[in-house]
Enzyme design. Structure first.
Site, short mmCIF file in Angstrom:
data_model
loop_
_atom_site.label_atom_id
_atom_site.label_comp_id
_atom_site.label_asym_id
_atom_site.label_seq_id
_atom_site.Cartn_x
_atom_site.Cartn_y
_atom_site.Cartn_z
N ASP A 98 0.87 -1.18 0.00
CA ASP A 98 0.00 0.00 0.00
C ASP A 98 0.90 1.23 0.00
O ASP A 98 2.12 1.13 0.19
CB ASP A 98 -0.93 0.00 1.21
CG ASP A 98 -2.00 1.10 1.14
OD1 ASP A 98 -2.28 1.58 0.02
OD2 ASP A 98 -2.55 1.47 2.18
N TYR A 150 -1.52 7.39 -3.19
CA TYR A 150 -1.73 6.92 -4.55
C TYR A 150 -2.88 7.65 -5.24
O TYR A 150 -2.90 7.78 -6.46
CB TYR A 150 -2.02 5.42 -4.55
CG TYR A 150 -0.82 4.52 -4.37
CD1 TYR A 150 0.48 4.97 -4.63
CD2 TYR A 150 -0.99 3.20 -3.96
CE1 TYR A 150 1.57 4.13 -4.46
CE2 TYR A 150 0.11 2.35 -3.80
CZ TYR A 150 1.38 2.82 -4.05
OH TYR A 150 2.46 1.98 -3.89
N GLY A 151 -3.84 8.10 -4.46
CA GLY A 151 -5.01 8.76 -5.04
C GLY A 151 -4.69 10.05 -5.78
O GLY A 151 -5.50 10.52 -6.59
N CYS A 182 -4.81 -1.71 -1.80
CA CYS A 182 -5.21 -0.34 -2.10
C CYS A 182 -6.23 -0.37 -3.21
O CYS A 182 -5.97 -0.95 -4.27
CB CYS A 182 -3.99 0.48 -2.52
SG CYS A 182 -4.38 2.14 -3.14
N ASN A 183 -7.38 0.24 -2.99
CA ASN A 183 -8.42 0.27 -4.01
C ASN A 183 -7.97 1.05 -5.24
O ASN A 183 -8.17 0.60 -6.37
CB ASN A 183 -9.69 0.91 -3.44
CG ASN A 183 -10.43 0.01 -2.47
OD1 ASN A 183 -11.38 -0.68 -2.83
ND2 ASN A 183 -9.98 0.01 -1.23
N THR A 184 -7.39 2.21 -5.05
CA THR A 184 -6.98 3.05 -6.17
C THR A 184 -5.99 2.30 -7.07
O THR A 184 -6.14 2.28 -8.30
CB THR A 184 -6.34 4.35 -5.66
OG1 THR A 184 -7.30 5.08 -4.90
CG2 THR A 184 -5.86 5.21 -6.82
N CYS A 230 -11.26 2.41 0.85
CA CYS A 230 -9.82 2.64 0.98
C CYS A 230 -9.37 1.87 2.20
O CYS A 230 -10.05 1.90 3.24
CB CYS A 230 -9.51 4.13 1.12
SG CYS A 230 -7.78 4.51 1.53
N THR A 231 -8.24 1.19 2.11
CA THR A 231 -7.80 0.35 3.22
C THR A 231 -7.40 1.15 4.45
O THR A 231 -7.29 0.59 5.55
CB THR A 231 -6.64 -0.56 2.79
OG1 THR A 231 -5.58 0.23 2.23
CG2 THR A 231 -7.12 -1.58 1.76
N HIS A 232 -7.18 2.45 4.30
CA HIS A 232 -6.94 3.29 5.48
C HIS A 232 -8.19 3.46 6.34
O HIS A 232 -8.11 3.64 7.56
CB HIS A 232 -6.47 4.69 5.05
CG HIS A 232 -5.03 4.78 4.66
ND1 HIS A 232 -4.56 4.36 3.45
CD2 HIS A 232 -3.95 5.28 5.33
CE1 HIS A 232 -3.27 4.59 3.37
NE2 HIS A 232 -2.86 5.14 4.50
#
Length: 257
Positions: A27, A59-60, A91-93, A205-207
């Site tokens: 991530d 990353y976004g 990470c989704n993005t 989002c994994t955060h």
């Protein structure tokens, strides 16, 4: 401990490999620790290598092509050195962009993280739910395709939050979470449509799972918060080639930058 995950010391990436076969979890920061936590619960003996790509956080904010090239290069170099048994893009993005490319040059399973739209469509009672993610995830065709495939009749609020990942990084670093800012970031998730209102919020989002307790405090009404991490861990267990997995070794935590 934080939400069941240890606060761990990170090391620079140039450390020499000691054993091959760890599961690589990647991530841009510490958000992927929410996925790492669930993987450890599902595979307690498996060795993990967590990589926080802090040099590229968040990353976004990246353009799609540049992010795709960056992650492919990073994963390639780490895989050459450490020979992981699987790669989890936590990470989704990043997952909406890079999974296909990674699978072309890696000979191990690659597991991604995508917005949990299908589970939300199954759980919602009102037919109104929200996807809380980064602006990059919200605008990707991948996300739109998931909506078309699994929730075409639902009313979905797509919310591209700009500051939540940083708030999660603050919390994991031991700093106080700005609740007013958090309330402002999640407010667009809570909508009413034809007398019905949001009853589920996808944490895209994994955060974000690290902020769930605080989100519950500032939310205008109770909702079901959908964390994809357990499903990611289950998927990994399904595709992992167990004979390639390093077991009984120390988990390692690296950082770029």
């Amino acid at each position: 401990m934080l939400n069941g995950s240890p606060v761990v010391p990170f090391q620079p990436l140039h450390m020499q490999p000691d054993v091959s076969g760890r599961v690589l979890v990647l991530d841009s920061g510490v958000g992927g620790l929410s996925v790492q936590r669930e993987i450890k619960r599902a595979l307690p003996d498996a060795g993990l290598l967590y990589l926080a790509d802090r040099a590229a956080f968040p990353y976004g904010d990246w353009e799609a092509d540049a992010l795709r090239d960056h992650i492919a290069s990073l994963v390639s170099s780490v895989s050459d050195a450490w020979q992981p048994s699987a790669v989890v893009v936590a990470c989704n993005t990043a997952s909406t962009l890079v999974l296909q490319r990674l699978r072309k040059f890696l000979d191990v399973p690659v597991v991604g993280t995508v917005p949990a739209i299908k589970p939300a469509a199954q759980k919602t009672k009102s037919g109104v739910f929200a996807v809380l993610a980064t602006p990059g995830t919200v605008k990707r065709d991948y996300t739109q395709d998931l909506i078309i495939d699994f929730a075409p009749e639902h009313h979905i609020a797509l919310v591209g939050a700009t500051g939540l990942a940083a708030l999660a990084e603050d919390k994991l670093a031991g700093r106080a979470v700005d609740l007013d800012r958090l309330r402002h970031e999640i407010a667009p998730c809570f909508v009413e449509k034809s007398g019905k209102r949001t009853d589920c919020v996808v944490l895209g989002c994994t955060h974000y799972p690290f902020l769930q307790k605080e989100m519950e405090q500032v939310a205008p009404w109770p909702v079901t918060w959908i964390d994809p991490a357990p499903a990611i861990a289950r998927r990994l267990t399904d595709v992992l080639k167990r004979e390639r997995v390093a077991v009984g070794c120390e988990d390692l935590f690296f950082v770029t930058g």
